[in-house]
Design a protein around this motif. Structure first.
Motif, mmCIF file in Angstrom:
data_model
loop_
_atom_site.group_PDB
_atom_site.id
_atom_site.type_symbol
_atom_site.label_atom_id
_atom_site.label_comp_id
_atom_site.label_asym_id
_atom_site.label_seq_id
_atom_site.Cartn_x
_atom_site.Cartn_y
_atom_site.Cartn_z
ATOM 1 N N LEU A 31 26.208 76.840 36.192
ATOM 2 C CA LEU A 31 26.759 77.694 37.098
ATOM 3 C C LEU A 31 27.909 77.098 38.155
ATOM 4 N N VAL A 32 28.910 77.702 38.091
ATOM 5 C CA VAL A 32 29.960 77.140 39.320
ATOM 6 C C VAL A 32 30.222 78.362 40.241
ATOM 7 N N LEU A 33 30.225 77.797 41.465
ATOM 8 C CA LEU A 33 30.301 78.556 42.774
ATOM 9 C C LEU A 33 31.237 78.101 43.655
ATOM 10 N N VAL A 34 32.298 78.763 44.176
ATOM 11 C CA VAL A 34 33.069 78.627 45.166
ATOM 12 C C VAL A 34 32.663 79.066 46.578
ATOM 13 N N ASN A 35 32.513 78.547 47.481
ATOM 14 C CA ASN A 35 32.124 79.130 48.801
ATOM 15 C C ASN A 35 30.965 80.071 48.456
ATOM 16 N N ASP A 36 29.898 79.528 47.671
ATOM 17 C CA ASP A 36 29.001 80.723 47.310
ATOM 18 C C ASP A 36 29.197 81.800 46.624
ATOM 19 N N ILE A 37 30.484 81.727 46.009
ATOM 20 C CA ILE A 37 30.713 83.112 45.018
ATOM 21 C C ILE A 37 30.974 82.606 43.645
ATOM 22 N N ASP A 38 30.218 83.409 42.570
ATOM 23 C CA ASP A 38 30.257 83.166 41.323
ATOM 24 C C ASP A 38 31.529 82.932 40.674
ATOM 25 N N TRP A 39 31.975 81.838 40.291
ATOM 26 C CA TRP A 39 33.463 81.646 39.834
ATOM 27 C C TRP A 39 33.805 82.650 38.753
ATOM 28 N N GLU A 40 32.983 83.348 38.274
ATOM 29 C CA GLU A 40 33.144 84.611 37.159
ATOM 30 C C GLU A 40 33.849 85.656 37.835
ATOM 31 N N LEU A 41 33.753 85.683 39.337
ATOM 32 C CA LEU A 41 34.549 86.790 39.997
ATOM 33 C C LEU A 41 35.823 86.167 40.385
ATOM 34 N N LEU A 42 36.108 84.690 40.228
ATOM 35 C CA LEU A 42 37.298 84.261 40.846
ATOM 36 C C LEU A 42 38.380 83.740 39.726
ATOM 37 N N GLY A 43 38.247 84.245 38.483
ATOM 38 C CA GLY A 43 39.048 83.811 37.573
ATOM 39 C C GLY A 43 38.742 82.568 36.885
ATOM 40 N N GLU A 44 37.626 82.112 37.011
ATOM 41 C CA GLU A 44 37.073 80.799 36.457
ATOM 42 C C GLU A 44 37.868 79.704 36.617
ATOM 43 N N LEU A 45 38.641 79.127 35.361
ATOM 44 C CA LEU A 45 39.390 77.946 35.335
ATOM 45 C C LEU A 45 40.761 78.268 36.063
ATOM 46 N N ASP A 46 41.195 79.548 36.198
ATOM 47 C CA ASP A 46 42.280 79.763 36.741
ATOM 48 C C ASP A 46 42.333 79.690 38.265
ATOM 49 N N TYR A 47 41.172 79.670 38.957
ATOM 50 C CA TYR A 47 41.054 79.648 40.392
ATOM 51 C C TYR A 47 41.831 78.569 40.974
ATOM 52 N N GLU A 48 42.488 78.786 41.904
ATOM 53 C CA GLU A 48 43.105 77.823 42.571
ATOM 54 C C GLU A 48 42.443 77.415 43.823
ATOM 55 N N ILE A 49 42.238 76.152 43.815
ATOM 56 C CA ILE A 49 41.368 75.395 44.857
ATOM 57 C C ILE A 49 41.995 75.387 46.320
ATOM 58 N N LYS A 50 41.513 76.132 47.325
ATOM 59 C CA LYS A 50 41.902 75.884 48.623
ATOM 60 C C LYS A 50 41.401 74.993 49.709
ATOM 61 N N GLN A 51 42.020 74.550 50.796
ATOM 62 C CA GLN A 51 41.599 73.748 51.702
ATOM 63 C C GLN A 51 40.253 74.004 52.300
ATOM 64 N N ASN A 52 39.278 73.073 52.229
ATOM 65 C CA ASN A 52 37.833 73.275 52.783
ATOM 66 C C ASN A 52 36.986 74.061 51.761
ATOM 67 N N ASP A 53 37.397 74.275 50.647
ATOM 68 C CA ASP A 53 36.654 74.913 49.633
ATOM 69 C C ASP A 53 35.009 73.948 49.404
ATOM 70 N N ASN A 54 34.207 75.222 49.282
ATOM 71 C CA ASN A 54 32.791 74.384 48.972
ATOM 72 C C ASN A 54 32.655 74.747 47.416
#
Lengths: 97, 345
Positions: free
Chosen positions: A64-87
Motif C-alpha cells: 500500500l502507498v499513502l501520501v500524507n496518510d491518503i491512499d494513493w489510489e485517490l491521488l492518481g497513483e503513479l501520476d501523482y506529483e510529489i510536493k514539498q514535505n510530502d510524507n
C-alpha cells in the motif's frame, strides 16, 4: 531541493536495509511523479530483492502507498506529483498473519 | 483537489475501499469496517451471550485487529462475551519469540487473559528442531497440523466455548484457489465455512473477518496505530500458499471484487454426493478431532520420534511400508545383537 519523508512498515522495511523512516532531498529542477520516484527508489534505495517491491513500473500488488496518510489510489497513483514535505508511506500487507 | 468522503460527512477521503470502491474518510471507514464485522457476526450467529471466546493471537495484523475489534464490538453491542487470548509458540527463534511480545502487549492493552502453549510442551519438539530433521520442504505441513491441534488443546485448557481466528477474505480466497489447484475437494467443501467443528467434543472455530479485505485490515491497523508484528516466518518462503497469494494479488489489481467473487464461488460449489467425503471423528490415539486414524498430528509425531520425518508426508500406504521396513531393520539389528551375545558365551 524537494524534501520528502519516507516511511516503511508492515515488513516493507526489510527491503530497505531495515530502516523504517528516512528523509530525502530530490533535485527540484524537474517535476517528480511517483512513477519517477519509484524508479529512483529502485536504483538508489532498495537493498533487498527488487521483485519483492517493484512489479513493472509500479509497486508489487499488496504493497500500500499513502501520501500524507491518503491512499494513493485517490491521488492518481503513479501520476501523482510529489510536493514539498510530502510524507510517503509504503506498507506491506504481504507479511505475517 | 481533495476527494470528499462518499458518506457526505464533509471530510476529506483518505482511502478507497477495495470491496466497494467507495472513497471514505478515516472515521467513516472505521465505522463501515467495524459495522461490517458486526453484521457478519450477527448474520451468521457466531456467538451466544455468556460465552467464553478465545481469540487465536499470533501478534500479526489480522489477530491484532481481530482482538481490537472484538473488544470494541463486545462492549458497543453488548455481546456479553468473555474474551481471552490464546497463542501458540511453535519454537521458531527470531520469529515467534518476538511476535509473542506483541501478543503480551495486546494482553495488557485489551485487559484479556492470555494463554501461551508451546509445541515443545505439547509434542516435545520445537519447529527449529523439526526443520533440522525435515529441511525446508514440508516443514509448513508440520507447523500447520500441529498448530491446528494445539489450538484445540489450548481451547480445552482455557474452557472456552469457541475459538475466533483472524482468517481474512484474502486468506479464504487463497485457500479456495489452493484447494482447486490441488483437487482437494474435501477441503474445498469446508474451507469457506464461517464456522467449523462443534460436533463431538470439538470446540467450534469461527472467522469473524471472513469478508474483511486484507488491505482494509492493514489500513485500519495503520490509522488506529495498532502495533503488530510483521516479520515473515523464516521458514515460510517455500510454501505453496505464497504462489496462490501472488496470483490472487495480481488478479485483485485488475478487479478488486475478485476476492469476494472467489469466496462466493467457493460457497456455491456443490460437490456430487458420490464423491467420498472424510468423516470427522476423534483420533483413537490422542482423542482430538480428526478425519483419519490415527490423526495427522500423531503420524507426523511418530515420524519425528522414529527418525522417519517423511512418515506423515504423502500417501498413507507409503508410510505403512516405511514403518514396516524400519521395524524389519530393527528386528534384524536386534537379532544380530542377540547372536553376538550368544556367541560371547
Amino acid at each position: 531541493m524537494l524534501k520528502i519523508n519516507l516511511d516503511f512498515s508492515g515488513g516493507a522495511e526489510v527491503l530497505f536495509n531495515n530502516i523504517k523512516k528516512r528523509q530525502l532531498s530530490l533535485e527540484s529542477e524537474k517535476k517528480w511523479t511517483l512513477r519517477d520516484f519509484l524508479q529512483y527508489m529502485k536504483e538508489n534505495l532498495l537493498t533487498e530483492r527488487l521483485e519483492l517491491f517493484i512489479q513493472g513500473d509500479s509497486v508489487r500488488p499488496g504493497i500500500l502507498v499513502l501520501v500524507n496518510d491518503i491512499d494513493w489510489e485517490l491521488l492518481g497513483e503513479l501520476d501523482y506529483e510529489i510536493k514539498q514535505n510530502d510524507n510517503i508511506s509504503f506498507i506491506s500487507t504481504l507479511h505475517g498473519g | 483537489m481533495p476527494i470528499l468522503c462518499k458518506a457526505e460527512c464533509g471530510n476529506k477521503a483518505t482511502l478507497k475501499r477495495p470491496k466497494t470502491a467507495d472513497a471514505l474518510c478515516k472515521n467513516c471507514f472505521f465505522n463501515a469496517f467495524e459495522l461490517e464485522i458486526h453484521e457478519t457476526i450477527t448474520r451468521s450467529h457466531l456467538f451466544k451471550p455468556g460465552q467464553r471466546v478465545a481469540i487465536a493471537a499470533s501478534g500479526g495484523k489480522d489477530s491484532t485487529v481481530l482482538a481490537h475489534v472484538m473488544k470494541l464490538l463486545n462492549e458497543k453491542f453488548n455481546y456479553g462475551l468473555k474474551l481471552v487470548l490464546l497463542s501458540i509458540d511453535e519454537g521458531i527463534t527470531g520469529y515467534r519469540d518476538d511476535s509473542l511480545e506483541t501478543v503480551k502487549q495486546n494482553r495488557d492493552d485489551y485487559e484479556m487473559e492470555l494463554k501461551i502453549l508451546s509445541y515443545e510442551e505439547l509434542y516435545g519438539w520445537t519447529m527449529d528442531r523439526i526443520v533440522e530433521k525435515i529441511g525446508r520442504t514440508n516443514n509448513c505441513t508440520f507447523c500447520g497440523v500441529f498448530r491446528r491441534q494445539a489450538l484445540d488443546r489450548g481451547a480445552q485448557l482455557l474452557k472456552v466455548d469457541c475459538v475466533a481466528t483472524g482468517h481474512n477474505a484474502d486468506d479464504i480466497a487463497e485457500t479456495v484457489l489452493m484447494n482447486i489447484l490441488r483437487g482437494d475437494t474435501a477441503r474445498l467443501r469446508r474451507c469457506t465455512d464461517i464456522k467449523t467443528g462443534g460436533a463431538e467434543n470439538s470446540i467450534p472455530r469461527v472467522k469473524p473477518l471472513k469478508y474483511t479485505y486484507e488491505k482494509e485490515i492493514v489500513m485500519y491497523a495503520h490509522f488506529k496505530k495498532l502495533v503488530y508484528f510483521s516479520t515473515e516466518c523464516i521458514f515460510a518462503p517455500n510454501a505453496y500458499r505464497g504462489h496462490a497469494r501472488a496470483f490472487l494479488k495480481d488478479l485483485e489489481k485488475i478487479r478488486p471484487s475478485v476476492i469476494m467473487d472467489i469466496i462466493h464461488s467457493g460457497e456455491q460449489l456443490q460437490i456430487r454426493e458420490s464423491v467420498k467425503k472424510p468423516i470427522r471423528g476423534i483420533c483413537s490415539n490422542c482423542g482430538f478431532v480428526s478425519s483419519c486414524q490415527p490423526c495427522k498430528a500423531c503420524v507426523l509425531l511418530e515420524g519425528l520420534n522414529r527418525s522417519l520425518p517423511k512418515l506423515g508426508i504423502g500417501k498413507r500406504s507409503k508410510s505403512e511400508k516405511m514403518k514396516a521396513q524400519q521395524d524389519l531393520e530393527r528386528q534384524v539389528i536386534l537379532r544380530e545383537k542377540a547372536n553376538l551375545v550368544k556367541n560371547d558365551f
